[in-house]
Motif scaffolding. Structure first.
Motif, PDB file in Angstrom:
ATOM      1  N   CYS A 485     -12.050 -10.578   3.765  1.00  0.00           N
ATOM      2  CA  CYS A 485     -11.102 -10.419   2.661  1.00  0.00           C
ATOM      3  C   CYS A 485     -11.694  -9.400   1.692  1.00  0.00           C
ATOM      4  O   CYS A 485     -12.772  -9.618   1.136  1.00  0.00           O
ATOM      5  CB  CYS A 485     -10.863 -11.747   1.946  1.00  0.00           C
ATOM      6  N   PRO A 522      -5.497 -14.879  10.149  1.00  0.00           N
ATOM      7  CA  PRO A 522      -4.708 -15.223   8.952  1.00  0.00           C
ATOM      8  C   PRO A 522      -4.030 -14.002   8.336  1.00  0.00           C
ATOM      9  O   PRO A 522      -4.547 -12.878   8.412  1.00  0.00           O
ATOM     10  CB  PRO A 522      -5.760 -15.809   8.007  1.00  0.00           C
ATOM     11  N   LYS A 524      -3.103 -14.137   5.074  1.00  0.00           N
ATOM     12  CA  LYS A 524      -3.682 -14.128   3.731  1.00  0.00           C
ATOM     13  C   LYS A 524      -5.056 -14.784   3.767  1.00  0.00           C
ATOM     14  O   LYS A 524      -5.339 -15.604   4.628  1.00  0.00           O
ATOM     15  CB  LYS A 524      -2.780 -14.885   2.748  1.00  0.00           C
ATOM     16  N   CYS A 525      -5.885 -14.446   2.812  1.00  0.00           N
ATOM     17  CA  CYS A 525      -7.221 -15.032   2.711  1.00  0.00           C
ATOM     18  C   CYS A 525      -7.102 -16.526   2.434  1.00  0.00           C
ATOM     19  O   CYS A 525      -6.416 -16.928   1.475  1.00  0.00           O
ATOM     20  CB  CYS A 525      -8.013 -14.349   1.590  1.00  0.00           C
ATOM     21  N   PRO A 526      -7.736 -17.361   3.246  1.00  0.00           N
ATOM     22  CA  PRO A 526      -7.653 -18.810   3.027  1.00  0.00           C
ATOM     23  C   PRO A 526      -8.329 -19.258   1.737  1.00  0.00           C
ATOM     24  O   PRO A 526      -8.092 -20.369   1.273  1.00  0.00           O
ATOM     25  CB  PRO A 526      -8.364 -19.392   4.252  1.00  0.00           C
ATOM     26  N   LYS A 527      -9.151 -18.399   1.136  1.00  0.00           N
ATOM     27  CA  LYS A 527      -9.863 -18.773  -0.089  1.00  0.00           C
ATOM     28  C   LYS A 527      -9.114 -18.341  -1.349  1.00  0.00           C
ATOM     29  O   LYS A 527      -8.889 -19.136  -2.257  1.00  0.00           O
ATOM     30  CB  LYS A 527     -11.264 -18.163  -0.081  1.00  0.00           C
ATOM     31  N   CYS A 528      -8.712 -17.036  -1.399  1.00  0.00           N
ATOM     32  CA  CYS A 528      -8.095 -16.532  -2.632  1.00  0.00           C
ATOM     33  C   CYS A 528      -6.617 -16.182  -2.476  1.00  0.00           C
ATOM     34  O   CYS A 528      -5.944 -15.867  -3.462  1.00  0.00           O
ATOM     35  CB  CYS A 528      -8.859 -15.313  -3.150  1.00  0.00           C
ATOM     36  N   GLY A 529      -6.111 -16.207  -1.248  1.00  0.00           N
ATOM     37  CA  GLY A 529      -4.688 -15.930  -1.031  1.00  0.00           C
ATOM     38  C   GLY A 529      -4.338 -14.459  -0.955  1.00  0.00           C
ATOM     39  O   GLY A 529      -3.163 -14.096  -0.811  1.00  0.00           O
ATOM     40  N   SER A 530      -5.313 -13.578  -1.046  1.00  0.00           N
ATOM     41  CA  SER A 530      -5.038 -12.141  -1.005  1.00  0.00           C
ATOM     42  C   SER A 530      -4.604 -11.706   0.392  1.00  0.00           C
ATOM     43  O   SER A 530      -5.136 -12.188   1.391  1.00  0.00           O
ATOM     44  CB  SER A 530      -6.296 -11.364  -1.418  1.00  0.00           C
ATOM     45  N   PRO A 531      -3.652 -10.773   0.479  1.00  0.00           N
ATOM     46  CA  PRO A 531      -3.236 -10.253   1.795  1.00  0.00           C
ATOM     47  C   PRO A 531      -4.171  -9.153   2.314  1.00  0.00           C
ATOM     48  O   PRO A 531      -3.959  -8.619   3.404  1.00  0.00           O
ATOM     49  CB  PRO A 531      -1.838  -9.696   1.511  1.00  0.00           C
TER      50      PRO A 531
END
Length: 765
Positions: A485, A522, A524-531
């Protein structure tokens, strides 16, 4: 009469022989090395007989053996001694050592059958040429054993589950008649003129099945089955060529020849393409001429097909193949051929060192530096140690061959423990390839952001224009090393292992190369949600795709993902050898032992990758990999070039490869090992504790360290292993350095309730 038996239980309390009564009906039948079924703790388990005695000193009530599984020992005296030696040199349980020696297919449940080979005293029981073992009355088992020794009868083990013994149906003429209907008469006349006629042959001749069935009902003919072996597919054409040895080769051959009949270990250090294989084949031929047998080990399944084609070309049907690429049924058939003394030469990988080949005259281990000769899970052992034992047992030479010897082997040669033989020139007098070293930091600073240096790019275009072939090695499979990410720096890791997952583009998925788990990439990032998810790093899949797009070249890829199917290794290499591809991209499995006439360029990407690993051998492995893959090109009439790319190109393991000067590398490596007190200056042992709760693993590890405190060794840890978690188990290890081997069996014995592994020569992961 009593039998001393090692039972099939891996525990401290039973890591010894137990005494059982030999029932009256089994006396004279049971031999050392036979498997039996015995009662143990209210259950029936398998055991291996390791001794027979007239007296016993046990303080418990003896029980009787329930069943004898082998009339002919499955482990001969030598194999039993090997098992004890493996336990003495390693740390583990006797039953695990014996089960390592016995092929897994023979450890499964089998029904026993008797095959009639010649007329014998038990003829009345043989309605056909094969009957069940259970059909022979107990009081005739002594007669049965006599007939087996005389080779009139043979016991075969037919798997109840997977392994099945193949057979053909044959037609036997019981009596001759001349007044039969035409078609039946023709069958009878044909059988009268021909022996050993298959049923299929009768039908192929145009005779009807109904005519054959009628003759069977009239008892004029009878049908019987005869066992046959599975035919292992030869992907490569069998090569039958014998080359006259040059002066250097002949000198090495003469030294080995003079030692035949004696236990002497040779280190054959010959540059790549120096013709070590020709020496091997010539010395095997001499051994066979003397009526003895040979074992020939290679490190990789991928090398076996090419080597088998050479060995079979010279020795025809006298060759058996034994490696993990075979199905369990094929291994079972090959093992039986060896056990029956039907072959003289065995070619195989690590486990082939245990084949029951008698009267050995030579043992050869090619590419002796390879780590694959070390079994690093289950019962730990090194094939080279077992080979050394068998060399002494049979008073025969052991030849260790390599262009880049293990530094410990080379050290032993310099100390005269081994005899050093050297070949400094290629067999056909061709030049060693020119090695070009490229620092990719300089490439990046000069504006080149691709994975290929300008030098490699230039040479690839040149070779493709000349219709010559190219090998590209990157020791990492997949498309990208990991997924990152770019917003928060999170790396997508395996849920069960403490490692990053590798991206595979063809399946658009992430895979853990330690436990095999797959999951979707994924969005989106599973930690921060960023694409902002990005694949980082390079693997064989991405290199293959780049080469196809950049050069419009025909590409073959060889790695663990493309070689899952049976014979895939051989088929890919055969395609390349036949010129069906311009470029072969692969991991280290393409770096050694292969001989392609039209390869004139080798590119090694990220050559310094191994240097980052937490293992004292990383410098040695880097040098070996560079020199081995470099040796794949320019082996014949055309000169070769090698491009070695990396970021830490001033390391001695890489700079030494420019001149191909092994001695220069060896001296640098030994200085480093001496300063760090690594083998061969000390013995190194790893104690690995695994548990789903890391606190419990550390607690037990600390207890072990307290128990180990000694002036005779240095203890490091406990600490997390380089890979903290695999398959949901946390991994805590203790490293020990000592001047001599330490007996750590008591550690295993006191920690039966936790997974603990002891490795006296660890490969660190």
């Amino acid at each position: 009469m009593y039998a001393n038996i090692i039972v099939d239980v891996s525990a401290k309390q039973v890591n010894r022989a137990f005494t059982y009564i030999i029932p009256e009906e089994m006396k004279g039948l049971i031999d050392v090395g036979c498997r039996v079924i015995v009662p143990f703790n209210h259950r029936k388990i398998m055991g291996i007989v390791v001794g027979i005695t007239d007296k016993y000193e046990e303080n418990y009530e003896l029980k009787e053996i329930i069943e004898l599984l082998d009339l002919v020992p499955i482990l001969n005296k030598e194999m039993l001694e090997i098992g004890y030696d493996m336990v003495n040199n390693n740390t583990g349980f006797l039953i695990e050592a014996f089960k390592t020696i016995i092929p897994s297919s023979l450890l499964m449940k089998y029904k026993k059958s008797l095959v009639k080979l010649n007329d014998n005293k038990l003829n009345e029981f043989f309605i056909s040429d094969k009957i069940s073992y259970d059909d022979i009355p107990t009081n005739l088992k002594n007669v049965l054993k006599e007939e087996i020794v005389k080779k009139n009868i043979e016991i075969v083990y037919e798997a109840v589950s997977k392994e099945k013994i193949l057979s053909d149906t044959y037609v036997k003429l019981n009596k001759y008649q001349f007044d039969l209907p035409n078609k039946q008469q023709e069958i009878v006349d044909y059988l009268l003129k021909n022996d050993d006629v298959k049923k299929s042959e009768i039908l192929e001749k145009g005779y009807s099945l109904s005519s054959l069935q009628t003759l069977t009902k009239k008892e004029i003919v009878s049908l019987y089955k005869k066992e046959k072996y599975r035919q292992i597919k030869d992907v490569y054409e069998i090569v039958n060529k014998k080359v006259d040895l040059n002066f250097e080769q002949q000198s090495c051959y003469d030294s080995i020849y003079d030692s035949l009949g004696n236990s002497e270990t040779f280190l054959l250090h010959g540059v790549t393409g120096s013709g070590k294989t020709e020496i091997y084949l010539d010395i095997i031929e001499e051994v066979l001429n003397r009526g003895q047998n040979a074992i020939f080990l290679v490190p990789e399944i991928s090398l076996t097909p090419q080597m088998v084609s050479r060995v079979k070309g010279r020795f025809l049907n006298n060759v058996a193949v034994f490696h993990s690429g075979l199905s369990s049924e094929e291994k079972y058939d090959e093992w039986r051929r060896i056990f029956r003394d039907e072959v003289r030469v065995v070619v195989g990988a690590r486990s082939a060192i245990f084949v029951p080949l008698n009267n050995l005259g030579i043992i050869i281990i090619d590419e002796e530096h390879e780590q694959s000769y070390k079994q690093d899970n289950g019962f730990r052992y090194n094939s080279k140690d077992v080979a050394l034992f068998r060399s002494k047992y049979h008073s025969c030479p052991l030849v260790l061959g390599s262009a880049t010897p293990d530094v410990i082997s080379y050290d032993k040669a310099l100390k005269k423990e081994y005899k050093l033989l050297e070949i400094k020139k290629r067999a056909n007098q061709s030049s060693l390839p020119k090695i070009h070293l490229v620092n990719m930091i300089d490439e990046l600073n000069n504006g080149n952001k691709t994975m290929f240096s300008n030098k490699l790019d230039e040479l690839i275009i040149d070779r493709l224009n000349k219709k010559e072939q190219i090998i590209l090695l990157i020791n990492r499979r997949g498309y990208s090393s990991f997924v990152l990410c770019r917003s928060c720096g999170e790396v997508i890791k395996c849920d069960s292992c403490d490692v990053s997952m590798t991206y595979h583009k063809h399946s658009d998925s992430l895979m853990c190369h330690y436990c095999g788990i797959k999951k979707d990439k994924p969005i989106k990032c599973p930690k921060c949600g960023s694409p902002k998810i990005k694949e980082v790093g390079v693997g064989t899949e991405q290199v293959s795709e780049y080469v196809k797009a950049r050069y419009n070249a025909r590409v073959l890829r060889m790695d663990a993902d493309t070689t899952t199917n049976k014979n895939a290794h051989a088929e890919i290499l055969n395609q390349f050898q036949l010129g069906e591809a311009d470029v072969l991209v692969g991991t280290q499995m393409i770096s050694k032992g292969l001989d392609f006439k039209n390869v004139t360029l080798v590119g090694m990407l990220m050559a310094d990758m191994i240097l980052k690993l937490p293992d004292y051998r990383n410098s040695e492995r880097t040098y070996q990999l560079i020199m081995q893959v470099a040796g794949r090109c320019g082996r014949h009439e055309k000169n070769g070039d090698v491009v070695v790319q990396g970021y830490n190109t001033d390391h001695y393991s890489i700079t030494s490869s420019l001149s191909g000067n092994y001695v220069e590398f060896y001296e640098n490596e030994m200085r480093v090992r001496n300063m760090g007190k690594y083998p061969p200056y000390v013995k190194m042992t790893q104690i690995l504790i695994t548990h789903k709760d890391y606190k419990e693993a550390f607690k037990r590890a600390r207890e072990i360290v307290k128990e180990l405190k000694s002036d005779d060794c240095q203890i490091f840890g406990p600490a997390f292993a380089p890979i903290t978690k695999i398959k949901d188990n946390y991994r805590v290890h203790i490293m020990i350095k000592s001047k001599s081997k330490i007996d750590l069996l008591k550690i295993l014995e006191k920690n039966q309730d936790i997974n603990i592994y002891i490795d006296n020569d660890p490969i660190l992961i």
